[in-house]
Design an enzyme around this catalytic site. Sequence first.
Site, PDB file in Angstrom:
ATOM      1  N   GLY A   1      -5.028   1.458  28.753  1.00 32.78           N
ATOM      2  CA  GLY A   1      -6.444   1.519  28.462  1.00 32.78           C
ATOM      3  C   GLY A   1      -7.263   0.892  29.577  1.00 32.78           C
ATOM      4  CG  LEU A   2      -8.413  -2.664  29.679  1.00 29.44           C
ATOM      5  CD1 LEU A   2      -7.736  -3.850  30.361  1.00 29.44           C
ATOM      6  CD2 LEU A   2      -9.652  -3.090  28.939  1.00 29.44           C
ATOM      7  CB  CYS A   3      -9.117   3.816  32.350  1.00 31.36           C
ATOM      8  SG  CYS A   3      -8.309   4.591  30.936  1.00 31.36           S
ATOM      9  N   GLY A   4     -12.402   3.076  30.834  1.00 32.60           N
ATOM     10  CA  GLY A   4     -13.593   3.775  30.394  1.00 32.60           C
ATOM     11  C   GLY A   4     -13.273   4.819  29.331  1.00 32.60           C
TER      12      GLY A   4
END
Length: 254
Positions: A153-156
């Site tokens: 995750g953590l990719c918009g």
Amino acid sequence: NKSRYSHTHPVRDVPPDFAMAAVTMSMAAVKPALMGANKSQFRGTRVVSVAPKPVSGGRATLQVRNASQKEMRDRIASVNSTKKITSAMKLVAAAKVRRAQDAVINARPFSESLVKVLFAINTRLAGEDVDVPLCAVRPVKTVLLLLCTGDRGLCGGFNNFIIKKAEKRILELEAMGVKTKIVTIGKKGTTYFKRRPQYDLVKSFAMGQAPKTEEAQAIADEVYAEFVGEEVDKVEMVYSRFMSLILATPPRQT
């Protein structure tokens, strides 16, 4: 009738020297009570921090702490060191993003040309008397959705856009009376659809950061078996198309 306060002298009758002496004596009596016990807490040339000190009863009092010049120099050096480390990490991340962006842009002409070639071959073979299973056209009763998501995750909105696009397509097909099956590539899509039993998740694959030819062949064999075995009548792929660092559109390709 005299007032009960008549025995007191008016303020104007008090001599100035006497009033000044009385004020001085009062301040001298109050000063030790206020500052005598906490005199050591205010010693120093500079106050550097004020932190709450917990006490019993759930309340807190302010505690003033002073730092020496050596502690201040050590703190400044620590902050500067952290700044250098974060700057180096920023440069490394920018270099990785640049390499990934160049790889996607350089591979795009090849993939687009390959799709055009395969489409031209299928169009040509459709008019020939040749038995090609991949060129078979039959009424669509079941559609296989192939979802390509990431492992982290953590990719918009990279993963979220793909999942929402797939869910929207599933609702459209169900409204037309067409069943759907799902094959996921990537951990995020697999985790999402495994937790929702209303979707028919056939199989999932984990590609990792460096996909290999063997892994791609396994995915192709699964899709080929589903279509040739007439388990599905159409295959659609939902993925993320890179546009820029802040924009990626999720197209749907048959």
